[in-house]
Write a protein that holds these residues in place. Structure first.
Motif, short mmCIF file in Angstrom:
data_model
loop_
_atom_site.label_atom_id
_atom_site.label_comp_id
_atom_site.label_asym_id
_atom_site.label_seq_id
_atom_site.Cartn_x
_atom_site.Cartn_y
_atom_site.Cartn_z
N THR A 1 0.80 -1.22 0.00
CA THR A 1 0.00 0.00 0.00
C THR A 1 0.84 1.28 0.00
OG1 THR A 1 -0.18 -0.32 2.39
CG2 THR A 1 -2.04 -1.02 1.06
N TRP A 2 2.11 1.17 0.41
CA TRP A 2 2.96 2.36 0.48
C TRP A 2 4.40 1.93 0.26
CZ3 TRP A 2 7.16 4.72 2.58
CH2 TRP A 2 7.22 6.11 2.52
N PRO A 3 5.20 2.72 -0.45
CA PRO A 3 4.88 3.97 -1.15
C PRO A 3 4.22 3.71 -2.51
CG PRO A 3 7.19 3.43 -1.48
CD PRO A 3 6.64 2.38 -0.54
N THR A 4 3.65 4.76 -3.06
CA THR A 4 3.13 4.73 -4.43
C THR A 4 4.21 5.31 -5.34
OG1 THR A 4 0.86 5.01 -3.66
CG2 THR A 4 1.31 5.50 -5.98
N ILE A 5 4.70 4.50 -6.25
CA ILE A 5 5.81 4.94 -7.10
C ILE A 5 5.27 5.72 -8.28
CG2 ILE A 5 7.80 4.19 -8.43
CD1 ILE A 5 7.94 3.71 -5.37
N GLU A 6 5.74 6.96 -8.41
CA GLU A 6 5.31 7.84 -9.49
C GLU A 6 6.33 7.84 -10.63
OE1 GLU A 6 2.46 9.29 -9.45
OE2 GLU A 6 1.88 9.00 -7.35
N LEU A 7 5.81 8.02 -11.85
CA LEU A 7 6.68 8.11 -13.02
C LEU A 7 7.68 9.25 -12.83
CD1 LEU A 7 7.13 6.88 -15.88
CD2 LEU A 7 5.62 8.69 -16.75
N GLY B 1 9.61 9.70 -10.49
CA GLY B 1 9.87 10.01 -9.09
C GLY B 1 10.84 9.00 -8.49
N PRO B 2 11.19 9.17 -7.22
CA PRO B 2 12.08 8.22 -6.55
C PRO B 2 11.47 6.83 -6.50
CG PRO B 2 11.82 10.23 -5.26
CD PRO B 2 10.79 10.28 -6.35
N GLY B 3 12.30 5.79 -6.55
CA GLY B 3 11.84 4.42 -6.45
C GLY B 3 11.89 3.91 -5.02
N TYR B 4 11.60 2.63 -4.85
CA TYR B 4 11.57 2.02 -3.52
C TYR B 4 12.92 2.16 -2.81
CZ TYR B 4 7.08 -0.26 -4.48
OH TYR B 4 5.76 -0.53 -4.75
N ASN B 5 14.00 1.90 -3.53
CA ASN B 5 15.33 1.99 -2.90
C ASN B 5 15.60 3.38 -2.36
OD1 ASN B 5 16.71 -0.54 -2.92
ND2 ASN B 5 16.84 -0.42 -5.15
N ASP B 6 15.28 4.39 -3.17
CA ASP B 6 15.56 5.76 -2.75
C ASP B 6 14.67 6.18 -1.57
OD1 ASP B 6 17.52 6.11 -4.65
OD2 ASP B 6 16.15 6.96 -6.14
N ILE B 7 13.39 5.80 -1.64
CA ILE B 7 12.45 6.22 -0.59
C ILE B 7 12.78 5.54 0.74
CG2 ILE B 7 10.04 6.09 0.15
CD1 ILE B 7 9.32 6.45 -2.87
N GLN C 1 4.77 11.35 -1.89
CA GLN C 1 4.08 10.35 -1.07
C GLN C 1 3.07 10.97 -0.11
OE1 GLN C 1 4.49 7.19 -1.83
NE2 GLN C 1 6.01 7.86 -3.36
N VAL C 2 1.99 10.24 0.12
CA VAL C 2 0.97 10.61 1.09
C VAL C 2 1.24 9.84 2.38
CG1 VAL C 2 -1.50 10.55 1.61
CG2 VAL C 2 -0.72 11.07 -0.72
N LEU C 3 1.25 10.54 3.50
CA LEU C 3 1.53 9.89 4.79
C LEU C 3 0.29 9.64 5.63
CD1 LEU C 3 4.81 11.76 5.79
CD2 LEU C 3 4.57 9.35 5.13
N ASP C 4 -0.84 10.20 5.25
CA ASP C 4 -2.09 9.95 5.96
C ASP C 4 -2.98 9.09 5.07
OD1 ASP C 4 -4.38 9.98 7.47
OD2 ASP C 4 -4.55 12.17 7.58
N PRO C 5 -3.29 7.84 5.46
CA PRO C 5 -3.19 7.27 6.81
C PRO C 5 -1.99 6.35 7.03
CG PRO C 5 -4.61 5.88 5.50
CD PRO C 5 -4.11 6.98 4.59
N TRP C 6 -0.96 6.43 6.20
CA TRP C 6 0.07 5.39 6.20
C TRP C 6 1.20 5.62 7.19
CZ3 TRP C 6 -2.56 2.02 3.85
CH2 TRP C 6 -3.34 2.34 2.74
#
Length: 334
Positions: free
Chosen positions: A139-145, A147-153, A219-224
């Motif tokens: 459910t988190w993070p949502t990877i945007e075109l 934008g940073p990937g999983y490794n970076d986030i 990234q959205v942090l609410d509710p995550w």
């Protein structure tokens, strides 16, 4: 040996309740816990936030019928102050409530929308090594075109707290696939001391909420927020994946159903029979009928209608598809 060790140790159980939906879920939790653990060796706490400047309305459980039932099921009601979250982020209750538990006593936290199906002392908790629910989707993070990937986030979050990112990775999963990165559902977690865990949880959550790394710009942090922080806390305290054998919590010992509609759509006949048995006494019925989803699903025919939409041996893989089918039949009631 693990089961014998679990039997010999005492630990506390905590859920959080407040006015509204959570007080009714707390009643089902407490009834199921009491039924499955009549001689539980530890203490069962229900933590309730106190009113204060961070709450728009009084969050306390004030209905005397609810309080009497909860205490009748062996719950100790304790109160805590909301210093950081309150109405703006009520999921933060699970963070702040930890400081109201007895210090240096092992604990297991459960979300209130959970049922206890069996003896909790059968679960071989190693409280020195924290763990949490691994029943989770990406459910988190949502990877945007672009934008940073999983490794970076995730790497930026581990760097923020000087944690070893590499040792948190599941190297059997491919690079940039969400399962490679430590991620938990916050539906349950456990550790040897609630104060140590809670202080770390609050420190990390406030740092990320108030000053997120640049890599979280999309990234959205609410509710995550709680689920973003939880793997960092557990990793920092020496825990990780596989803290418990599969099939116990979120399995034969507990059921995290989350919403009444999902409970009836996907859980077993045995779980449904338990819920309806727990809800059948008149003193429970009088209270639970005050909560519209429980009235509709448990006491009226919506539960049967929801069950008829699904083959529980062949459920959709994604929860969103279950929700959408329920919505299409006007059965997504929250």
């Amino acid at each position: 040996m693990a089961k014998a060790a679990a039997k010999s140790q005492s630990f506390n159980v905590m859920i959080v309740a407040q006015a509204g939906r959570l007080q009714y879920e707390a009643l089902l939790f407490a009834a199921s816990f009491h039924k499955a653990n009549p001689e539980f060796p530890g203490r069962f706490f229900i933590a309730i936030p106190e009113p204060g400047p961070l709450w728009r309305e009084d969050p306390r459980v004030l209905d005397p019928q609810v309080i009497d039932l909860l205490q009748g099921f062996g719950a100790e009601l304790i109160h805590f102050k909301s210093r950081h979250f309150g109405s703006a982020y009520p999921y933060g209750n699970k963070i702040e409530a930890l400081m109201a538990l007895p210090k240096e006593e092992p604990f297991v936290f459960f979300d209130t929308d959970t049922l206890i199906l069996d003896d909790l002392t059968k679960v071989p908790f190693d409280f020195a090594n924290p763990g949490a629910s691994e029943r989770v989707e990406g459910t988190w993070p949502t990877i945007e075109l672009y934008g940073p990937g999983y490794n970076d986030i995730w790497g930026a979050l581990y760097d923020r707290f000087d944690l070893d990112f590499e040792s948190s990775l599941d190297l059997e999963e491919p690079d940039e696939f969400w399962r490679r990165y430590l991620y938990f559902n916050a539906g349950y977690f456990f550790y040897r001391c609630p104060h140590e865990f809670g202080a770390r949880f609050a420190e990390y959550a406030l740092s990320i909420r108030d000053n997120p790394p640049a890599e979280l710009v999309c990234q959205v942090l609410d509710p995550w927020l709680d689920q973003v922080v939880l793997p960092l806390v557990i990793h920092s305290l020496g825990g990780g994946r596989g803290a418990l054998p599969e099939g116990l919590l979120d399995g034969s010992v507990s059921c995290h159903y989350r919403w009444m509609a999902l409970l009836y759509a996907r859980e077993s006949d045995a779980v449904i029979e338990l819920v309806e048995d727990l809800a059948s006494p008149n003193k429970m019925k009088r209270v639970l009928k005050e909560y519209e989803p429980m009235k509709r699903f448990i006491y009226q025919n919506k539960g049967n209608k929801a069950r008829g939409l699904f083959d529980r041996e062949n459920l959709p893989r994604k929860e969103q598809k279950i929700r959408q089918r329920l919505k299409n039949h006007n059965l997504w009631i929250r």
